[in-house]
Write a protein that holds these residues in place. Structure first.
Motif, PDB file in Angstrom:
ATOM      1  N   ILE A  11      38.099  35.565  22.804  1.00  0.00           N
ATOM      2  CA  ILE A  11      36.761  35.339  23.338  1.00  0.00           C
ATOM      3  C   ILE A  11      36.818  34.862  24.789  1.00  0.00           C
ATOM      4  O   ILE A  11      35.941  35.197  25.602  1.00  0.00           O
ATOM      5  N   TRP A  12      37.873  34.101  25.135  1.00  0.00           N
ATOM      6  CA  TRP A  12      38.032  33.639  26.515  1.00  0.00           C
ATOM      7  C   TRP A  12      38.429  34.786  27.435  1.00  0.00           C
ATOM      8  O   TRP A  12      37.979  34.863  28.579  1.00  0.00           O
ATOM      9  N   LEU A  13      39.272  35.674  26.941  1.00  0.00           N
ATOM     10  CA  LEU A  13      39.691  36.825  27.739  1.00  0.00           C
ATOM     11  C   LEU A  13      38.491  37.715  28.059  1.00  0.00           C
ATOM     12  O   LEU A  13      38.298  38.131  29.207  1.00  0.00           O
ATOM     13  N   ASN A  14      37.695  37.985  27.044  1.00  0.00           N
ATOM     14  CA  ASN A  14      36.533  38.847  27.246  1.00  0.00           C
ATOM     15  C   ASN A  14      35.454  38.162  28.070  1.00  0.00           C
ATOM     16  O   ASN A  14      34.695  38.828  28.777  1.00  0.00           O
ATOM     17  N   ALA A  15      35.402  36.832  27.999  1.00  0.00           N
ATOM     18  CA  ALA A  15      34.452  36.092  28.833  1.00  0.00           C
ATOM     19  C   ALA A  15      34.817  36.246  30.306  1.00  0.00           C
ATOM     20  O   ALA A  15      33.944  36.454  31.162  1.00  0.00           O
ATOM     21  N   VAL A  16      36.120  36.150  30.614  1.00  0.00           N
ATOM     22  CA  VAL A  16      36.568  36.336  32.000  1.00  0.00           C
ATOM     23  C   VAL A  16      36.231  37.748  32.474  1.00  0.00           C
ATOM     24  O   VAL A  16      35.735  37.947  33.590  1.00  0.00           O
ATOM     25  N   LEU A  17      36.497  38.746  31.634  1.00  0.00           N
ATOM     26  CA  LEU A  17      36.190  40.128  31.999  1.00  0.00           C
ATOM     27  C   LEU A  17      34.691  40.325  32.229  1.00  0.00           C
ATOM     28  O   LEU A  17      34.289  41.052  33.147  1.00  0.00           O
ATOM     29  N   THR A  18      33.870  39.682  31.413  1.00  0.00           N
ATOM     30  CA  THR A  18      32.420  39.800  31.584  1.00  0.00           C
ATOM     31  C   THR A  18      31.980  39.211  32.917  1.00  0.00           C
ATOM     32  O   THR A  18      31.147  39.795  33.624  1.00  0.00           O
ATOM     33  N   ILE A  19      32.540  38.066  33.269  1.00  0.00           N
ATOM     34  CA  ILE A  19      32.218  37.442  34.554  1.00  0.00           C
ATOM     35  C   ILE A  19      32.645  38.342  35.702  1.00  0.00           C
ATOM     36  O   ILE A  19      31.906  38.538  36.680  1.00  0.00           O
ATOM     37  N   VAL A  20      33.851  38.911  35.593  1.00  0.00           N
ATOM     38  CA  VAL A  20      34.348  39.822  36.635  1.00  0.00           C
ATOM     39  C   VAL A  20      33.413  41.020  36.769  1.00  0.00           C
ATOM     40  O   VAL A  20      33.083  41.451  37.881  1.00  0.00           O
ATOM     41  N   LEU A  21      32.963  41.552  35.635  1.00  0.00           N
ATOM     42  CA  LEU A  21      32.067  42.711  35.657  1.00  0.00           C
ATOM     43  C   LEU A  21      30.761  42.375  36.380  1.00  0.00           C
ATOM     44  O   LEU A  21      30.290  43.146  37.229  1.00  0.00           O
ATOM     45  N   LEU A  22      30.176  41.241  36.056  1.00  0.00           N
ATOM     46  CA  LEU A  22      28.927  40.836  36.698  1.00  0.00           C
ATOM     47  C   LEU A  22      29.108  40.623  38.201  1.00  0.00           C
ATOM     48  O   LEU A  22      28.255  41.025  39.004  1.00  0.00           O
ATOM     49  N   LEU A  23      30.233  40.018  38.576  1.00  0.00           N
ATOM     50  CA  LEU A  23      30.500  39.787  39.994  1.00  0.00           C
ATOM     51  C   LEU A  23      30.774  41.098  40.729  1.00  0.00           C
ATOM     52  O   LEU A  23      30.492  41.220  41.929  1.00  0.00           O
ATOM     53  N   LEU A  24      31.317  42.072  40.016  1.00  0.00           N
ATOM     54  CA  LEU A  24      31.526  43.391  40.620  1.00  0.00           C
ATOM     55  C   LEU A  24      30.196  44.070  40.913  1.00  0.00           C
ATOM     56  O   LEU A  24      30.045  44.721  41.960  1.00  0.00           O
ATOM     57  N   PHE A  25      29.229  43.933  40.013  1.00  0.00           N
ATOM     58  CA  PHE A  25      27.897  44.480  40.284  1.00  0.00           C
ATOM     59  C   PHE A  25      27.301  43.826  41.536  1.00  0.00           C
ATOM     60  O   PHE A  25      26.706  44.508  42.381  1.00  0.00           O
TER      61      PHE A  25
END
Length: 206
Positions: free
Chosen positions: A172-186
Motif C-alpha cells: 500500500i505504501w509503494l502504490n501510494a508513492v506511485l499515486t503521488i508521482v502520477l499526480l505530480l506528473l499531471f
C-alpha cells in the motif's frame, strides 16, 4: 511556482567541475558519456528484472540513480566545456534519457503488490511530460524542465520507492508513492505546456 530538484542543478554542476578537465584531457566525448549512462541504466534494469527479490540491487538503486544524474549533468557540461554541442548529441541525450527511465522503472512491475497499471501509467506520463518539454521548442519556447516531477525528481522518487521495496514495506505504501508521482506528473505536464505557450503582448492603447 513549483519546486523541483532540477533547480539545484547549478550547485550540483559545481561539485562536478573537477571531473571536466580530466575527461576532456582523456578525449572523452559528451556522446560517450551519454551512451555510458544509457547502457549502465539498461544493465541495471536487466539485473533488477532478472533478480527482483535481490535486496542488494534495490538498496543500490538510489546510489545508481545519483550516478546516473551525475553522468547526465556531465555530458552537457562536457559539451559546453569542449565546444562539442551538436544536434545529434542533443537528440541522443533526449532518447537516452527516455530509454534509461524505462529500463529503471519497468522492473518495479515485478515487485509483489505493485499495481502494474499504475506503474505503466506513471511510465507513460513521464514520457509524455518529457515530450512536452521538448515540444516547447516547436512553440518557439526553450526546452522546458519545469517541475514538480521532472527527471531529477523522478530519480529521487524511484530511489525512495526502491528503498521501500528493499525494506519490504507493505504494498500500500509503494502504490501510494506511485499515486503521488502520477499526480505530480499531471501537474508537471500542465506546467510545461502552459509555460511553453507564447505570451502575446497586449495591443497598444490608442
Amino acid at each position: 511556482m513549483s519546486f523541483s530538484i532540477y533547480q539545484l542543478k547549478p550547485r550540483f554542476q559545481q561539485l562536478l567541475q573537477p571531473l571536466l578537465a580530466g575527461l576532456a584531457k582523456r578525449h572523452i566525448t559528451p556522446n560517450q558519456v551519454t551512451l555510458l549512462a544509457m547502457f549502465l541504466s539498461i544493465s541495471y534494469g536487466i539485473a533488477l528484472a532478472c533478480s527482483p527479490q535481490s535486496k542488494g540491487l534495490w538498496l543500490g538503486l538510489p546510489v545508481f540513480m545519483f550516478v546516473r544524474m551525475a553522468l547526465n549533468a556531465i555530458d552537457g557540461m562536457l559539451a559546453n566545456f569542449t565546444q562539442q554541442k551538436t544536434a545529434f548529441g542533443a537528440i541522443l541525450n533526449e532518447v537516452g534519457d527516455q530509454v534509461s527511465d524505462a529500463a529503471l522503472v519497468l522492473p518495479f512491475a515485478l515487485v509483489t503488490g505493485i499495481q502494474v497499471p499504475l506503474l505503466i501509467a506513471v511510465a507513460m506520463l513521464a514520457l509524455l511530460t518529457e515530450f512536452a518539454g521538448v515540444a516547447a521548442l516547436l512553440a518557439g519556447s526553450k526546452r522546458r524542465f519545469d517541475g514538480p516531477m521532472g527527471k531529477s525528481d523522478r530519480a529521487f522518487a524511484f530511489g525512495l520507492l526502491a528503498l521501500l521495496v528493499a525494506f519490504q514495506l507493505p504494498a500500500i505504501w509503494l502504490n501510494a508513492v506511485l499515486t503521488i508521482v502520477l499526480l505530480l506528473l499531471f501537474w508537471t505536464l500542465f506546467n510545461r505546456i502552459k509555460r511553453a505557450l507564447p505570451h502575446h503582448a497586449a495591443p497598444p492603447t490608442p
